[in-house]
Design a protein around this motif. Structure first.
Motif, PDB file in Angstrom:
ATOM      1  N   SER A  50       0.837  -1.193   0.000  1.00 18.45           N
ATOM      2  CA  SER A  50       0.000   0.000   0.000  1.00 18.45           C
ATOM      3  C   SER A  50       0.882   1.256   0.000  1.00 18.45           C
ATOM      4  CB  SER A  50      -0.893  -0.056   1.251  1.00 18.45           C
ATOM      5  OG  SER A  50      -0.876   1.136   1.959  1.00 18.45           O
ATOM      6  N   GLY A  53       2.425   2.132   3.245  1.00 18.21           N
ATOM      7  CA  GLY A  53       3.396   1.231   3.864  1.00 18.21           C
ATOM      8  C   GLY A  53       4.840   1.637   3.605  1.00 18.21           C
ATOM      9  N   ASN A  55       7.202  -0.302   2.457  1.00 15.81           N
ATOM     10  CA  ASN A  55       7.777  -0.883   1.235  1.00 15.81           C
ATOM     11  C   ASN A  55       7.550  -0.051  -0.021  1.00 15.81           C
ATOM     12  OD1 ASN A  55       8.967  -2.899   2.586  1.00 15.81           O
ATOM     13  ND2 ASN A  55       7.424  -4.474   2.109  1.00 15.81           N
ATOM     14  N   GLY A  95       0.371  -6.185  -1.688  1.00 11.09           N
ATOM     15  CA  GLY A  95       1.432  -6.662  -0.801  1.00 11.09           C
ATOM     16  C   GLY A  95       1.990  -8.009  -1.223  1.00 11.09           C
ATOM     17  N   SER A  96       2.574  -8.704  -0.262  1.00  9.95           N
ATOM     18  CA  SER A  96       3.367  -9.906  -0.540  1.00  9.95           C
ATOM     19  C   SER A  96       2.659 -10.991  -1.366  1.00  9.95           C
ATOM     20  CB  SER A  96       3.821 -10.538   0.776  1.00  9.95           C
ATOM     21  OG  SER A  96       4.741  -9.708   1.420  1.00  9.95           O
ATOM     22  N   GLU A 146      11.198  -7.195   8.416  1.00  9.75           N
ATOM     23  CA  GLU A 146       9.931  -6.535   8.722  1.00  9.75           C
ATOM     24  C   GLU A 146       9.479  -7.032  10.095  1.00  9.75           C
ATOM     25  OE1 GLU A 146       8.038  -5.679   4.394  1.00  9.75           O
ATOM     26  OE2 GLU A 146       7.280  -7.448   5.393  1.00  9.75           O
ATOM     27  N   SER A 176      -2.242  -9.276   0.847  1.00  2.00           N
ATOM     28  CA  SER A 176      -1.096  -8.832   1.650  1.00  2.00           C
ATOM     29  C   SER A 176      -0.372 -10.029   2.255  1.00  2.00           C
ATOM     30  CB  SER A 176      -1.582  -7.910   2.782  1.00  2.00           C
ATOM     31  OG  SER A 176      -2.255  -8.672   3.773  1.00  2.00           O
ATOM     32  N   GLY A 177       0.804  -9.757   2.821  1.00  2.00           N
ATOM     33  CA  GLY A 177       1.492 -10.791   3.579  1.00  2.00           C
ATOM     34  C   GLY A 177       1.139 -10.659   5.050  1.00  2.00           C
ATOM     35  N   THR A 178       0.588  -9.499   5.404  1.00  2.00           N
ATOM     36  CA  THR A 178       0.176  -9.275   6.789  1.00  2.00           C
ATOM     37  C   THR A 178      -0.974 -10.207   7.161  1.00  2.00           C
ATOM     38  OG1 THR A 178       0.868  -6.948   6.731  1.00  2.00           O
ATOM     39  CG2 THR A 178      -0.790  -7.540   8.365  1.00  2.00           C
ATOM     40  N   VAL A 221       2.582  -5.861   9.081  1.00  2.00           N
ATOM     41  CA  VAL A 221       3.914  -6.477   9.057  1.00  2.00           C
ATOM     42  C   VAL A 221       4.767  -5.614   8.143  1.00  2.00           C
ATOM     43  CG1 VAL A 221       5.246  -8.550   8.504  1.00  2.00           C
ATOM     44  CG2 VAL A 221       2.918  -8.769   9.386  1.00  2.00           C
TER      45      VAL A 221
HETATM   46  N1  GLU Z   1       4.805  -6.916   4.393  1.00  2.00           N
HETATM   47  C1  GLU Z   1       3.552  -6.284   4.084  1.00  2.00           C
HETATM   48  C2  GLU Z   1       2.707  -7.218   3.255  1.00  2.00           C
HETATM   49  O1  GLU Z   1       3.175  -7.880   2.399  1.00  2.00           O
HETATM   50  C3  GLU Z   1       3.713  -4.978   3.360  1.00  2.00           C
HETATM   51  C4  GLU Z   1       4.575  -4.039   4.088  1.00  2.00           C
HETATM   52  C5  GLU Z   1       4.607  -2.654   3.471  1.00  2.00           C
HETATM   53  O2  GLU Z   1       3.795  -2.339   2.613  1.00  2.00           O
HETATM   54  O3  GLU Z   1       5.472  -1.906   3.883  1.00  2.00           O
HETATM   55  O4  GLU Z   1       1.540  -7.239   3.487  1.00  2.00           O
END
Ligand code: GLU
Length: 362
Positions: A50, A53, A55, A95-96, A146, A176-178, A221
């Motif tokens: 996002s 975020g 990243n 995200g991830s 992270e 997302s990875g969260t 995350v």
């Molecule tokens: N690690 C998070 C995810 O994949 C995203 C972190 C970020 O956007 O900074 O959901």
């Protein structure tokens, strides 16, 4: 090397009707006064998360250091030391999980992916079973650890993850990875999916909803401090919930790449003590079809000495990124071009065995 890039770009441009991008490419090439031709330009996307975020910022920093558009100031005169003709772009995504799927299918050049999600995608687990398995994912580098951040409004009087029972909790979006980690943590704290009221929104919206009293907690995350959470802490009292050691131990058994992390007092306004949590490296991942030379050159630009201050000044997470830690916490095979680069740099000892994931350093 130039020929390989030129070949790829020509194919891409030829495959397009003269639309926005192709036209833009031709115009930029024209502006370069004929010194560079359209076939010398290449766009390279980095899927992030996002826009709220960390990243998205990290992807932007990586883009700046690997890009070297026509007309850039030369590297040896304080200019760009990126790949000649390359224009990298940080792209907002879910995200991830979204990045793993899109990079794996070859629809996105690269992405920043939590190492746990990368492993699930590569091994065909979790949301990546059957046809969703992504065996084409290859790591270019590890970026930074992270951190799991479980933020609650102080006035909600929640003191533990188990205390989220019955509460309104944002677990981030499905791509997302969260979200998968949040669900796992909540389940291990004894909460069934029906035991809390989930909201699946990205970080920026979750922060707005916290401020408006529409949420009691949010999971994220990512890097610490996350500017969106820092801004929230400035306008309303928040707390970060600790991850119980037993839950950490159980998660670590399932995924050895998880690290014990501490969110230090002072990371966000109002914090009065360190908070125990969990970390997972974020990886910069490409598709196995990316050429070896391109992978090699991306890393040569990223780990060029001129790039370090740019990364360090961009965000605290950028300060944790270095060539020395580039192989930390990998859970999927290295791209062969990356293996070649790290072997030449002396950080990978045995280039014949890059396909073995390296264990995370605790
Ligand atoms: N690690 C998070 C995810 O994949 C995203 C972190 C970020 O956007 O900074 O959901």
């Amino acid at each position: 090397m130039r020929g390989r890039f030129a070949h790829t770009s020509r194919r891409r441009i030829a495959g397009r009707k003269i639309g926005g991008l192709a036209l833009c490419v031709l115009l930029v090439a024209g502006l370069a006064g004929g010194a560079l031709h359209a076939q010398d330009l290449r766009f390279f996307r980095i899927g992030t998360g996002s826009t709220a975020g960390v990243n998205f910022s990290i992807g932007g920093l990586i883009s700046s250091v690997v890009s070297n558009p026509p007309g850039s100031r030369p590297c040896d005169r304080g200019g760009s030391c990126g790949i000649p003709g390359l224009i990298a772009v940080a792209q907002a995504t879910q995200g991830s999980a979204d990045n793993a799927r899109e990079v794996g299918r070859g629809r996105l050049d690269s992405g920043i992916i939590q190492a746990d999600v990368a492993a699930q995608a590569y091994e065909g687990k979790g949301a990546f079973t059957g046809a969703n398995r992504q065996t084409a994912l290859r790591a270019l580098t590890s970026l930074y650890p992270e951190t799991l951040q479980v933020v609650v409004r102080r006035d909600a009087k929640i003191t533990s993850i188990a205390g989220l029972k019955g509460k309104r909790v944002s677990i981030d979006t499905e791509g997302s990875g969260t979200q998968p980690l949040a669900r796992n943590v909540l389940a291990r704290a004894g909460l069934k999916p029906t035991d809390f009221k989930p909201t699946m929104v990205e970080l920026g919206l979750a922060v707005d909803m916290m401020r408006n009293g529409q949420l009691d907690a949010l999971f994220y995350v990512g890097g610490v401090p996350a500017p969106a959470i820092a801004q929230l802490a400035e306008v309303m009292p928040i707390e970060l919930l600790p991850l119980p050691p037993a839950i950490f131990a159980a998660l670590r058994k399932e995924e050895p790449a998880y690290l014990a992390m501490t969110i230090l007092t002072g990371s966000y306004a109002g914090m009065t003590a360190d908070v125990a949590s969990l970390g997972i490296y974020s990886l910069w991942v490409a598709n196995s079809k990316l050429s070896d030379d391109m992978a090699y050159n991306l890393l040569k630009a990223l780990w060029h000495k001129s790039a370090q201050p740019m990364l360090a000044n961009g965000h605290l997470a950028g300060r944790q990124m270095s060539l020395a830690s580039a192989l930390n916490g990998l859970t999927i095979p290295l791209h062969p071009g990356a293996a070649r680069f790290y072997t030449e740099m002396g950080v990978l000892k045995n280039a014949t065995a890059p396909a073995q994931p390296t264990a995370a350093k605790p």
